[in-house]
Enzyme design. Structure first.
Site, PDB file in Angstrom:
ATOM      1  N   GLU A   1      -3.230 -13.808   8.453  1.00 29.01           N
ATOM      2  CA  GLU A   1      -3.737 -13.750   7.084  1.00 29.01           C
ATOM      3  C   GLU A   1      -5.269 -13.727   7.056  1.00 29.01           C
ATOM      4  OE1 GLU A   1      -2.330 -13.084   4.338  1.00 29.01           O
ATOM      5  OE2 GLU A   1      -0.277 -13.166   5.062  1.00 29.01           O
TER       6      GLU A   1
ATOM      7  N   TYR B   1     -17.043  -9.533   9.582  1.00 31.02           N
ATOM      8  CA  TYR B   1     -16.972 -10.718   8.710  1.00 31.02           C
ATOM      9  C   TYR B   1     -16.752 -11.989   9.548  1.00 31.02           C
ATOM     10  CZ  TYR B   1     -16.369  -7.123   5.180  1.00 31.02           C
ATOM     11  OH  TYR B   1     -16.535  -6.018   4.400  1.00 31.02           O
TER      12      TYR B   1
ATOM     13  N   TYR C   1      -5.210 -17.703  -2.341  1.00 26.82           N
ATOM     14  CA  TYR C   1      -4.298 -16.684  -1.804  1.00 26.82           C
ATOM     15  C   TYR C   1      -3.765 -17.100  -0.421  1.00 26.82           C
ATOM     16  CZ  TYR C   1      -2.758 -12.907   1.024  1.00 26.82           C
ATOM     17  OH  TYR C   1      -2.005 -12.185   1.907  1.00 26.82           O
TER      18      TYR C   1
ATOM     19  N   ASP D   1      -2.980 -10.615  -4.067  1.00 28.09           N
ATOM     20  CA  ASP D   1      -4.093  -9.976  -3.361  1.00 28.09           C
ATOM     21  C   ASP D   1      -4.284  -8.601  -3.998  1.00 28.09           C
ATOM     22  OD1 ASP D   1      -2.010  -8.423  -2.426  1.00 28.09           O
ATOM     23  OD2 ASP D   1      -2.596  -8.523  -0.325  1.00 28.09           O
TER      24      ASP D   1
ATOM     25  N   CYS E   1       9.414  -0.286 -13.926  1.00 26.77           N
ATOM     26  CA  CYS E   1       7.963  -0.111 -13.957  1.00 26.77           C
ATOM     27  C   CYS E   1       7.557   0.699 -15.182  1.00 26.77           C
ATOM     28  CB  CYS E   1       7.513   0.606 -12.678  1.00 26.77           C
ATOM     29  SG  CYS E   1       5.766   0.995 -12.665  1.00 26.77           S
TER      30      CYS E   1
HETATM   31  S1  SF4 Z   1       7.065   3.031  -9.818  1.00 24.69           S
HETATM   32 FE1  SF4 Z   1       5.199   3.836  -8.968  1.00 24.69          FE
HETATM   33  S2  SF4 Z   1       3.575   2.783 -10.082  1.00 24.69           S
HETATM   34 FE2  SF4 Z   1       5.439   1.642 -10.440  1.00 24.69          FE
HETATM   35  S3  SF4 Z   1       5.445   0.046  -8.891  1.00 24.69           S
HETATM   36 FE3  SF4 Z   1       6.603   1.756  -8.078  1.00 24.69          FE
HETATM   37  S4  SF4 Z   1       5.118   2.985  -6.902  1.00 24.69           S
HETATM   38 FE4  SF4 Z   1       3.960   1.593  -8.245  1.00 24.69          FE
END
Ligand code: SF4
Length: 332
Positions: free
Chosen positions: A46, A91, A129, A147, A211
């Protein structure tokens, strides 16, 4: 929230988890730190993965583990050897913090890795995180992570920009309580390989039906244009004792703002216009692209530095650029 709406959100979250985890189980990349949930390995990966690409980390991760296979070995090492093993990742503050945290784990926790997000956050170099990532992956604590990859996925799934706090709240609401470590890794993996910044592969995305943006929400951050700089270095070498070749290196000041105390070639402020460079190479550091010219030098009379035998170089804390130059010159 209205009870019906609340119920609907829970159903959507459940579907999201199921689909994401099924995809992760089938497609997760076989990265070396995923081989087991050892907290030392999870922590190391990480920290290395912060601001560094997976491909660049793999080689360093394995070599670092070979040198420091346990937290005790890391704590007992000298700072110079830790920085030498970190060389090439950049870094370097991360390496110093890692070393400092290892000493605390050995001294104050009797070699036992702290096993909660809260305790982990008390260690140097471990923020919100990283603490959540280690706690969830190594100890199964239901702590969500955000992240850059997770942020992009969440913004697109929600179809709008979310504030920092909204991001953490949404990640926490979606988190799978039974498999928090896998869920967090799956979110990061989705952002890294499917929901990429420029061209998300929505048609292969396991959560496309849940989505809103489906790829239409542009990348959230515009990368700043790279600056260009030219820089010259002297490659001074000679045959030392027993005909062992040596190279002249200088140490960066202990209080330098970057790469403090690390070793590099002598930078030239002035180059004879009629000379020809030995070779040139390109090197990028954060927002600057360097064109690096390397010149054959002779023993500098003014510079404070050291002649270092080539066989000793792997143990020296070199800057990433010095390592690159010495490799190109076939000295490393
Ligand atoms: S549908 Fe497309 S924009 Fe939505 S989470 Fe999946 S890859 Fe990302």
């Amino acid at each position: 929230m209205d009870t019906k709406l609340d119920l609907l959100m829970q159903v959507i979250a459940q579907k999201f988890r199921r689909r994401l985890l099924a995809w992760y189980d089938a497609h997760a990349r076989g990265l070396p730190w995923r081989a087991n949930g050892d907290p030392y390995r999870v922590w190391l990966s990480e920290i290395m993965l912060q601001q560094t690409r997976v491909a660049a980390v793999i080689e360093h991760y394995q070599e670092f583990l070979r040198r420091f296979p346990t937290v005790e070995k890391l704590a007992a090492a000298s700072e110079a050897s830790v920085l030498a093993a970190w060389s090439g990742l950049g870094y370097y503050r991360r390496a110093r913090m890692l070393h400092a945290a290892a000493k605390i784990i050995v001294r104050e926790h009797a070699n036992k890795f702290p096993n909660s997000e809260k305790q982990l956050r008390a260690l140097p170099g471990i923020g919100r995180y990283t603490a959540a990532a280690i706690a969830s992956i190594a100890f199964g604590e239901p702590a969500a992570v955000v992240d850059g990859n997770v942020e992009r996925v969440l913004q697109r799934v929600a179809g709008k920009r979310l504030t920092r706090e909204e991001l953490w709240e949404t990640a926490t609401a979606l988190l799978d309580q039974q498999r928090p470590g896998d869920f967090n890794q799956a979110m990061m993996e989705l952002g890294a390989v499917i929901c990429t910044p420029r061209a998300p592969a929505c048609l292969t995305c396991p959560v496309i039906e849940l989505c809103i943006a489906r790829g239409e929400l542009a990348a959230t951050t515009k990368s700043a244009p790279q600056k260009k700089r030219e820089i010259d270095y002297a490659l001074n070498y000679r045959d030392g004792e027993g005909c062992v070749r040596e190279v002249f290196l200088v140490q960066r000041p202990r209080n330098a703002s970057t790469m403090a105390g690390m070793w590099e070639l002598l930078e030239l402020t002035h180059v004879n216009g009629t000379s020809v460079a030995l070779f040139t190479l390109k090197h990028s550091i954060t927002v600057t692209d360097f064109k690096v010219r390397v010149w054959r030098g002779s023993q500098p009379s003014h510079a404070k530095g050291k002649w270092i035998p080539l066989p000793r170089l792997p143990k020296v804390a070199l800057t990433g650029l010095a390592r690159k130059i010495l490799r190109k010159a076939e000295m490393l």
